[in-house]
Design an enzyme around this catalytic site. Structure first.
Site, PDB file in Angstrom:
ATOM      1  N   ASP A 139     -35.748  -6.622  42.410  1.00 27.95           N
ATOM      2  CA  ASP A 139     -35.608  -7.827  43.223  1.00 27.95           C
ATOM      3  C   ASP A 139     -34.139  -8.022  43.575  1.00 27.95           C
ATOM      4  O   ASP A 139     -33.268  -8.029  42.685  1.00 27.95           O
ATOM      5  CB  ASP A 139     -36.130  -9.039  42.452  1.00 27.95           C
ATOM      6  CG  ASP A 139     -36.345 -10.237  43.359  1.00 27.95           C
ATOM      7  OD1 ASP A 139     -36.645 -10.041  44.554  1.00 27.95           O
ATOM      8  OD2 ASP A 139     -36.229 -11.376  42.877  1.00 27.95           O
ATOM      9  N   HIS A 146     -29.995 -19.037  50.440  1.00 24.33           N
ATOM     10  CA  HIS A 146     -30.527 -19.324  49.113  1.00 24.33           C
ATOM     11  C   HIS A 146     -29.422 -19.150  48.064  1.00 24.33           C
ATOM     12  O   HIS A 146     -29.288 -19.975  47.151  1.00 24.33           O
ATOM     13  CB  HIS A 146     -31.696 -18.399  48.794  1.00 24.33           C
ATOM     14  CG  HIS A 146     -32.165 -18.504  47.376  1.00 24.33           C
ATOM     15  ND1 HIS A 146     -32.837 -19.598  46.882  1.00 24.33           N
ATOM     16  CD2 HIS A 146     -32.030 -17.643  46.320  1.00 24.33           C
ATOM     17  CE1 HIS A 146     -33.116 -19.412  45.607  1.00 24.33           C
ATOM     18  NE2 HIS A 146     -32.639 -18.239  45.236  1.00 24.33           N
ATOM     19  N   GLU A 211     -40.818 -18.358  45.256  1.00 19.90           N
ATOM     20  CA  GLU A 211     -39.710 -17.805  46.033  1.00 19.90           C
ATOM     21  C   GLU A 211     -40.272 -17.046  47.231  1.00 19.90           C
ATOM     22  O   GLU A 211     -41.130 -16.168  47.082  1.00 19.90           O
ATOM     23  CB  GLU A 211     -38.844 -16.869  45.188  1.00 19.90           C
ATOM     24  CG  GLU A 211     -38.026 -17.613  44.152  1.00 19.90           C
ATOM     25  CD  GLU A 211     -36.955 -16.744  43.492  1.00 19.90           C
ATOM     26  OE1 GLU A 211     -36.045 -17.305  42.869  1.00 19.90           O
ATOM     27  OE2 GLU A 211     -37.046 -15.510  43.600  1.00 19.90           O
ATOM     28  N   GLU A 213     -40.182 -14.362  49.866  1.00 15.43           N
ATOM     29  CA  GLU A 213     -39.501 -13.080  49.993  1.00 15.43           C
ATOM     30  C   GLU A 213     -40.309 -12.110  50.861  1.00 15.43           C
ATOM     31  O   GLU A 213     -41.509 -12.284  51.093  1.00 15.43           O
ATOM     32  CB  GLU A 213     -39.276 -12.435  48.622  1.00 15.43           C
ATOM     33  CG  GLU A 213     -38.486 -13.285  47.648  1.00 15.43           C
ATOM     34  CD  GLU A 213     -37.996 -12.501  46.446  1.00 15.43           C
ATOM     35  OE1 GLU A 213     -37.750 -11.280  46.588  1.00 15.43           O
ATOM     36  OE2 GLU A 213     -37.866 -13.113  45.369  1.00 15.43           O
ATOM     37  N   ASP A 245     -41.989 -14.269  44.290  1.00 18.57           N
ATOM     38  CA  ASP A 245     -41.483 -13.966  42.951  1.00 18.57           C
ATOM     39  C   ASP A 245     -41.376 -15.269  42.177  1.00 18.57           C
ATOM     40  O   ASP A 245     -40.335 -15.919  42.145  1.00 18.57           O
ATOM     41  CB  ASP A 245     -40.128 -13.270  43.047  1.00 18.57           C
ATOM     42  CG  ASP A 245     -39.754 -12.572  41.756  1.00 18.57           C
ATOM     43  OD1 ASP A 245     -40.656 -12.040  41.097  1.00 18.57           O
ATOM     44  OD2 ASP A 245     -38.564 -12.557  41.408  1.00 18.57           O
ATOM     45  N   ARG A 249     -37.682 -21.875  36.271  1.00 21.05           N
ATOM     46  CA  ARG A 249     -36.245 -22.158  36.361  1.00 21.05           C
ATOM     47  C   ARG A 249     -35.643 -22.609  35.037  1.00 21.05           C
ATOM     48  O   ARG A 249     -34.472 -22.297  34.742  1.00 21.05           O
ATOM     49  CB  ARG A 249     -35.998 -23.245  37.424  1.00 21.05           C
ATOM     50  CG  ARG A 249     -36.502 -22.913  38.810  1.00 21.05           C
ATOM     51  CD  ARG A 249     -35.782 -21.735  39.414  1.00 21.05           C
ATOM     52  NE  ARG A 249     -36.235 -21.500  40.791  1.00 21.05           N
ATOM     53  CZ  ARG A 249     -35.846 -20.468  41.532  1.00 21.05           C
ATOM     54  NH1 ARG A 249     -35.011 -19.575  41.036  1.00 21.05           N
ATOM     55  NH2 ARG A 249     -36.283 -20.327  42.775  1.00 21.05           N
ATOM     56  N   GLN A 252     -35.413 -19.472  32.809  1.00 21.44           N
ATOM     57  CA  GLN A 252     -34.375 -18.613  33.386  1.00 21.44           C
ATOM     58  C   GLN A 252     -32.980 -19.187  33.151  1.00 21.44           C
ATOM     59  O   GLN A 252     -32.041 -18.462  32.808  1.00 21.44           O
ATOM     60  CB  GLN A 252     -34.620 -18.450  34.886  1.00 21.44           C
ATOM     61  CG  GLN A 252     -33.615 -17.548  35.583  1.00 21.44           C
ATOM     62  CD  GLN A 252     -33.896 -17.466  37.090  1.00 21.44           C
ATOM     63  OE1 GLN A 252     -34.867 -18.025  37.587  1.00 21.44           O
ATOM     64  NE2 GLN A 252     -33.044 -16.762  37.802  1.00 21.44           N
ATOM     65  N   LYS A 265     -38.743 -14.668  34.896  1.00 26.68           N
ATOM     66  CA  LYS A 265     -39.198 -14.017  36.128  1.00 26.68           C
ATOM     67  C   LYS A 265     -40.321 -13.018  35.898  1.00 26.68           C
ATOM     68  O   LYS A 265     -41.090 -12.730  36.820  1.00 26.68           O
ATOM     69  CB  LYS A 265     -38.025 -13.271  36.779  1.00 26.68           C
ATOM     70  CG  LYS A 265     -36.817 -14.128  37.085  1.00 26.68           C
ATOM     71  CD  LYS A 265     -37.055 -15.009  38.286  1.00 26.68           C
ATOM     72  CE  LYS A 265     -36.867 -14.247  39.570  1.00 26.68           C
ATOM     73  NZ  LYS A 265     -36.935 -15.105  40.762  1.00 26.68           N
ATOM     74  N   THR A 269     -45.461 -11.884  39.718  1.00 31.12           N
ATOM     75  CA  THR A 269     -45.010 -11.685  41.096  1.00 31.12           C
ATOM     76  C   THR A 269     -46.263 -11.425  41.920  1.00 31.12           C
ATOM     77  O   THR A 269     -47.102 -10.610  41.535  1.00 31.12           O
ATOM     78  CB  THR A 269     -44.052 -10.491  41.218  1.00 31.12           C
ATOM     79  OG1 THR A 269     -42.899 -10.719  40.388  1.00 31.12           O
ATOM     80  CG2 THR A 269     -43.600 -10.296  42.660  1.00 31.12           C
ATOM     81  N   GLU A 386     -34.310 -25.435  45.777  1.00 27.19           N
ATOM     82  CA  GLU A 386     -33.450 -25.905  46.871  1.00 27.19           C
ATOM     83  C   GLU A 386     -33.992 -27.176  47.511  1.00 27.19           C
ATOM     84  O   GLU A 386     -33.241 -28.115  47.794  1.00 27.19           O
ATOM     85  CB  GLU A 386     -33.343 -24.811  47.931  1.00 27.19           C
ATOM     86  CG  GLU A 386     -32.736 -23.516  47.417  1.00 27.19           C
ATOM     87  CD  GLU A 386     -32.995 -22.377  48.393  1.00 27.19           C
ATOM     88  OE1 GLU A 386     -32.241 -22.263  49.379  1.00 27.19           O
ATOM     89  OE2 GLU A 386     -33.966 -21.613  48.181  1.00 27.19           O
TER      90      GLU A 386
END
Length: 445
Positions: A139, A146, A211, A213, A245, A249, A252, A265, A269, A386
């Site tokens: 990744d 971002h 996320e 992607e 993904d 948070r 992490q 993470k 996925t 975000e």
């Protein structure tokens, strides 16, 4: 072979129509697309197929019917195939040959339309699988908006670390927990520590996120110790998919220093099942946005004029959220983000070249993620981290609901469209995932 040496051909003709009626005007899979995937008809084994409208062309059956010759589809059209790795390894010339032939037999007026029994399957009646046995997953962090937004949450005065504009940042992910669209996502548990807590605790993640992607499928690999030059990187890309993904948070945030993402993470996925080919995306290639004034010059191995002129894509990306409450009340999913692949700071070819620059060997069926692709505007943010400003400002969903991070029962859906005047719009399908409650925590006896 660079991008400029792959011309558009009759498969991109906007006037081309299919005898498969649902393909004409289809939002994702008109005859100009023809993505590859792995599917199972009801009660049958997996096999290779091509999406065409609301149907799936069974490549093994098409070969048996004489629509495809043995030399036009070696390997991919064998019965009982469980992965497309060999097809991905065969390279661009083989992929183009099959795509050309499939486009021909599915075109309006072709005699194949008179004998389609058993060759086409209703997509709604089939099960989709991961298209490849994924050996490795990497990744990246190529979405600069971002990176700026996430960095500003922790370093308001210096959001980007000094290396960001010099080097494509990435980490090695976990391939075993990659699942196809529709697979539920179990809320992970883990060790976490909020800034106002004296000690860490273990429990279900309270800051679960998505996320937005793009996934990149690797085709032909490279020999260990032999890097892939940027001018040749496009030849090593078999196709593209959508990728979510999922991120815990809080887990992490506690674990990632100093070695980076790990359990926050690796739990899940999700990817879309169809591999959209570079050939289908040829009309939608655009120049990579110029680097802003003051950005550092790139080292030579990351510079190629052809890649800068043709190595980016114009693909619109959309994120939809449906909560358990909105589902019960019969309300449609709500769009919460609209972004574009134009916002990637690095091209996918640069990601491939940098990944192999130390001699690392990429293999057919490896998967790369671009990293979260956020737009520079508030309506195009590719994660709740975000959107909610790190959980401080909840997203108002109406009907008395809001979200800082994902709750149990929430379903996230990512879609994408490639559009350009004068060409037929093509899509990627979608990648969906619904959040399930965390499983029980097992304690030592």
């Amino acid at each position: 072979m660079g991008y400029s040496s792959v011309p558009l051909d009759h498969t991109h003709d906007p006037h081309r129509r299919s005898w498969v009626a649902s393909a004409n005007g289809h939002a994702d899979f008109p005859i100009q697309n023809l993505p590859f995937g792995l599917f199972s008809p009801a009660g049958e084994s997996p096999r290779a197929g091509v999406a065409i409208g609301d149907e799936i062309l069974d490549l093994a059956a098409a070969r048996q019917a004489g629509w495809l010759t043995a030399d036009a589809a070696p390997g991919i059209a064998t019965a009982g195939q469980r992965a497309l790795n060999d097809f991905m390894a065969s390279g661009a010339s083989q992929r183009r040959a099959i795509r050309l032939r499939v486009s021909e037999v599915l075109s309006e007026g072709h005699p194949a339309s008179r004998d389609a029994a058993g060759v086409l399957h209703r997509a709604a009646d089939c099960i989709m699988h991961l298209p490849a046995a994924i050996g490795d997953y990497t990744d990246f962090y190529a979405g600069i908006h971002h990176a700026m937004n996430a960095g500003a949450l922790f370093r308001p005065d210096n959001p980007l670390l000094p290396n960001y504009k010099h080097i494509p940042i990435g980490y090695h992910g976990r391939s075993s927990s990659i699942s196809v669209s529709g697979t539920p996502v179990r809320r992970p548990s883990g060790q976490q520590k909020a800034p106002d807590e004296a000690m860490p605790s273990f429990g279900p993640s309270r800051r679960l996120d998505f996320e937005l992607e793009l996934g990149v499928w690797i085709g032909p690999g490279n020999t260990l110790g032999q890097p892939i030059a940027l001018a040749n990187a496009a030849d090593h890309i078999a196709g593209f998919c959508l990728l979510n993904d999922w991120s815990a948070r809080d887990i992490q945030g506690w674990e990632y220093q100093p070695l980076g993402p790990f359990l926050g993470k690796s739990f899940a996925t999700s990817i879309s099942p169809w591999m959209v080919t570079p050939e289908a995306l040829a009309p939608f290639r655009v120049a990579q946005p110029p680097r802003p004034d003051g950005d550092p010059a790139l080292l030579p191995y990351l510079v190629d004029q052809d890649d800068q002129q043709f190595g980016a894509f114009d693909v619109e990306l959309e994120v939809l959220l449906q909560t358990a409450q909105s589902r019960r009340e019969g309300r449609a999913p709500q769009r919460i983000a609209l972004s574009s692949t134009r916002h990637l700071y690095w091209t996918v070819a640069q990601l491939v070249t940098h990944h192999s620059s130390n001699g690392c060997n990429l293999r057919p069926g490896d998967l790369l993620g671009t990293g979260t692709i956020s737009a520079p505007t508030p309506d195009g943010l590719g994660s709740l981290l975000e959107i909610s400003h790190g959980g401080r400002v909840p997203l108002d969903l109406g009907a008395g609901e809001s979200r800082r991070f994902l709750e149990d029962g929430d379903e996230v859906c990512i879609r994408a469209r490639a559009c350009r005047t004068g060409y037929v719009t093509i899509g990627f399908g979608e990648v969906r995932g619904t959040v399930l409650p965390a499983s029980g925590i097992v304690h030592n006896p």
